[in-house]
Design a protein around this motif. Structure first.
Motif, PDB file in Angstrom:
ATOM      1  N   LEU B 104       0.815  -1.215   0.000  1.00 24.52           N
ATOM      2  CA  LEU B 104       0.000   0.000   0.000  1.00 24.52           C
ATOM      3  C   LEU B 104       0.845   1.260   0.000  1.00 24.52           C
ATOM      4  O   LEU B 104       0.342   2.347  -0.190  1.00 24.52           O
ATOM      5  CB  LEU B 104      -0.931   0.017   1.215  1.00 24.52           C
ATOM      6  N   ARG B 111      -5.042   4.563  -4.131  1.00 22.19           N
ATOM      7  CA  ARG B 111      -4.302   4.100  -2.983  1.00 22.19           C
ATOM      8  C   ARG B 111      -5.011   4.452  -1.670  1.00 22.19           C
ATOM      9  O   ARG B 111      -5.138   3.623  -0.773  1.00 22.19           O
ATOM     10  CB  ARG B 111      -2.916   4.718  -2.993  1.00 22.19           C
ATOM     11  N   GLY B 112      -5.474   5.696  -1.592  1.00 22.66           N
ATOM     12  CA  GLY B 112      -6.184   6.128  -0.386  1.00 22.66           C
ATOM     13  C   GLY B 112      -7.387   5.243  -0.119  1.00 22.66           C
ATOM     14  O   GLY B 112      -7.648   4.838   1.012  1.00 22.66           O
ATOM     15  N   MET B 114      -7.812   2.110  -1.113  1.00 25.48           N
ATOM     16  CA  MET B 114      -7.387   0.780  -0.669  1.00 25.48           C
ATOM     17  C   MET B 114      -6.954   0.800   0.787  1.00 25.48           C
ATOM     18  O   MET B 114      -7.163  -0.162   1.522  1.00 25.48           O
ATOM     19  CB  MET B 114      -6.242   0.259  -1.536  1.00 25.48           C
ATOM     20  N   ARG B 115      -6.330   1.906   1.187  1.00 30.61           N
ATOM     21  CA  ARG B 115      -5.928   2.004   2.593  1.00 30.61           C
ATOM     22  C   ARG B 115      -7.139   2.018   3.494  1.00 30.61           C
ATOM     23  O   ARG B 115      -7.172   1.356   4.525  1.00 30.61           O
ATOM     24  CB  ARG B 115      -5.117   3.276   2.808  1.00 30.61           C
ATOM     25  N   ALA B 116      -8.128   2.782   3.082  1.00 29.28           N
ATOM     26  CA  ALA B 116      -9.351   2.838   3.882  1.00 29.28           C
ATOM     27  C   ALA B 116      -9.973   1.454   3.964  1.00 29.28           C
ATOM     28  O   ALA B 116     -10.411   1.015   5.029  1.00 29.28           O
ATOM     29  CB  ALA B 116     -10.333   3.831   3.278  1.00 29.28           C
ATOM     30  N   VAL B 117      -9.962   0.743   2.815  1.00 27.99           N
ATOM     31  CA  VAL B 117     -10.550  -0.599   2.799  1.00 27.99           C
ATOM     32  C   VAL B 117      -9.807  -1.528   3.752  1.00 27.99           C
ATOM     33  O   VAL B 117     -10.415  -2.286   4.498  1.00 27.99           O
ATOM     34  CB  VAL B 117     -10.557  -1.166   1.369  1.00 27.99           C
ATOM     35  N   SER B 118      -8.482  -1.424   3.762  1.00 28.47           N
ATOM     36  CA  SER B 118      -7.739  -2.345   4.625  1.00 28.47           C
ATOM     37  C   SER B 118      -7.963  -2.024   6.094  1.00 28.47           C
ATOM     38  O   SER B 118      -7.686  -2.844   6.957  1.00 28.47           O
ATOM     39  CB  SER B 118      -6.251  -2.320   4.284  1.00 28.47           C
TER      40      SER B 118
END
Lengths: 289, 300
Positions: B104, B111-112, B114-118
């Protein structure tokens, strides 16, 4: 495999298209795993009643509807305290609790990380020890204490305990420790008082740690449902109200429950999306590393 | 008084300010943590009873502890279980979250997001969704992150696999694998975030210099990224250990909770909680001592 981009020159490690696709695919799969329950809730919230009662439950919704949301608001409007009151209560507790916790934890973390005063090491050991105690250990005595202080059924009971919480302090102390002493010395030479140093050097430079703690704390408070501590209907938080709505008839209100869950999840997600950039990106700032 | 304070040497003043800054936290800590903690220590040596006038305790010495260690059939077993779970869980979580954090950190579109999703699991698992889904919709009385995972594999994924026409055995294997991955993703949100922060704190010039010297990304990872991450690693290890031990789904925690609130044995419950915490403390102390010397701090 790991692309390294440096701020100044933009040197990039070579990475093939296939590598790109592989990484992206991998991240997407992991993302799916993380997001699945969330998607599940949204899908459930959009299902009409006959699809909700289907067994085994299906993963896709055939005829999406917003009925569950309107149901929820209808149910809520029948309560004698307006729904907005619950939302305001929750926001009040979450924000005030977060601010107090973060401010006091940061203030305490600064001398713990950067000053030498007698008892510092002992204090820090105590904090680390405190992290290990499960909340259940202090739960009963805490309740007894609160009834003695006469703050049960008030927001003080929800907010005040966070002033002395250790997790935020621990995270911030670890972070502030990494800040170079040189900037503190520079501030001192320029004649800054300790308060000035704290608010204009330490505070802005520890934004990532602060934001991390804000995220934890906000989510924690937003999601709390302090049944033992709050009894008055007008003081109750959003989540308690929603649980009451759903508990009325768990089967028939299943959809409304899922809709409620979706609504409840939104503020923490917004807070996270807004702050996550700060959390991970302010670290690279020039003066610091 | 004020003049006296002014006349103090700088170091003394600094100490004083140090105390001043820590004071609000200490007050909160003593009132809402230390004092209740002490009370619960007292409870653990008592046989508490609910009377109309409130709680009444009779001092019974070490009986509670003795019972927990030598007579209670469940306590030792549950503690052993939760240690074993922790021993294989923590390394998995750390490796996984480091891997995800490194992925990430790459710049890519979304990217932001995906970070929120993780991080979603942290937002949801601690939250209301599980509660509502578990207690009201499925009313299976499950609690905690680890258990809630099975709900989805049980209800959702099984259904899909059935529709796909897979055999029962295959479904079971598939289910096991998936629930493990779920468990992992669900318990590593915070760790990913911490590692990401750590990764961003590594100065870019280290990579620049090393790539000029001809280091490959693989070497850079082992020689720069990993050593520079060790302070964050320590933090993460401590966090993960505590998190696994104090998770709501943890069987010992459930046992302590049930002893207090279903069986109304406050005294015995306090004793169990104290024993458990002492074990965790000893273990963490050992881990900390072991790792302390391997931490690399950047010298400015």
């Amino acid at each position: 495999m790991f692309k390294i981009t440096t701020k100044k020159s933009g040197i990039k490690a070579r990475r093939s298209l296939a590598g790109n696709i592989a990484i992206f695919g991998f991240v997407a799969v992991l993302g799916l795993f993380s997001a699945f329950p969330f998607l599940f809730a949204i899908i459930t919230a959009l299902k009409p009643i006959d699809e909700l009662l289907q067994f085994p439950p299906r993963l896709i919704v055939m005829r999406p509807t917003l009925n569950n949301f309107t149901d929820l608001f209808q149910l809520a409007s029948n309560m004698w305290v307006p729904l907005s009151r619950y939302i305001l209560n929750t926001a009040f507790i979450s924000i005030l609790g977060t601010v107090l916790h973060v401010l006091f934890a940061a203030m305490a973390a600064y001398p713990l990380a950067k000053h030498k005063f007698p008892g510092r090491n002992i204090l820090f050991s105590i904090i680390v020890m405190a992290l290990m105690f499960v909340p259940q250990v202090t739960f009963i005595p805490q309740f007894v204490l609160m009834s003695q202080l006469d703050i049960v059924n008030s927001y003080a009971a929800l907010i005040l305990p966070w002033i002395g919480a250790s997790l935020g302090l621990f995270l911030m102390k670890q972070f502030i420790e990494q800040l170079p002493d040189a900037i503190l010395e520079a501030a001192r030479i320029d004649g800054a008082s300790e308060f000035k140093t704290f608010f204009s050097i330490i505070w802005p430079n520890s934004t990532p740690a602060i934001m991390t703690v804000v995220i934890f704390q906000f989510i924690n408070l937003w999601n709390s449902a302090p049944k033992e501590l709050i009894f008055s209907e007008s003081l109750k938080v959003f989540r308690m109200a929603l649980e009451q709505i759903v508990a009325g008839d768990p089967i028939a209100r299943m959809g409304a429950g899922a809709a409620a869950a979706v609504i409840l999840m939104i503020p923490p997600i917004i807070v996270f999306i807004l702050l996550q950039r700060k959390v991970v990106e302010t670290m690279t700032f020039a003066g610091i590393k | 008084m004020i003049r006296q304070l002014r006349a103090l040497p700088y170091t003394k003043k600094k100490e004083l300010y140090g105390f001043l800054f820590v004071l609000p936290w200490i007050l909160g800590f003593i009132l809402f943590f230390a004092k209740p903690l002490f009370t619960s220590l007292l409870y653990s040596f008592q046989n508490l009873e609910m009377t109309p006038e409130g709680l009444r305790g009779v001092f019974i010495g070490w009986d509670n502890f003795e019972y927990a260690l030598f007579k209670d059939p469940a306590f030792i077993r549950e503690v052993t279980n939760s240690f074993v779970n922790m021993l294989y869980g923590v390394p998995l979580i750390l490796v996984y979250s480091l891997f995800v954090a490194v992925l990430l950190k790459n710049k890519f579109r979304g990217r932001g997001f995906m970070r929120a999703v993780s991080f979603l699991p942290v937002i949801i698992a601690s939250g209301v969704l599980m509660q509502i889904l578990k207690e009201d919709v499925f009313s299976q009385g499950m609690r905690g992150g680890a258990e809630s995972v099975y709900l989805f594999t049980g209800a959702g994924i099984n259904g899909i696999l059935n529709e796909l026409g897979l055999g029962a055995q295959l479904i079971e294997i598939f289910n096991n694998v998936i629930s493990r991955i779920f468990d992992l993703t669900w318990r590593s949100g915070v760790q990913v975030l911490l590692f990401l922060a750590g990764l961003h704190a590594i100065p870019g010039y280290l990579y620049e210099a090393s790539s000029i010297e001809g280091a490959r990304p693989w070497e850079q990872f082992w020689k720069i990224t990993l050593p520079m991450l060790t302070p964050m690693m320590l933090l993460n290890i401590v966090y993960t250990i505590i998190d696994t031990f104090t998770d709501y789904g943890n069987s010992v925690i459930l046992m302590i909770y049930n002893t207090a609130f279903s069986q109304v044995r406050f005294g015995y419950s306090s004793a169990l909680a104290w024993l458990y915490c002492l074990l965790i403390a000893v273990f963490l102390g050992a881990v900390y001592m072991l790792l302390k010397k391997r931490i690399v701090y950047m010298q400015d």
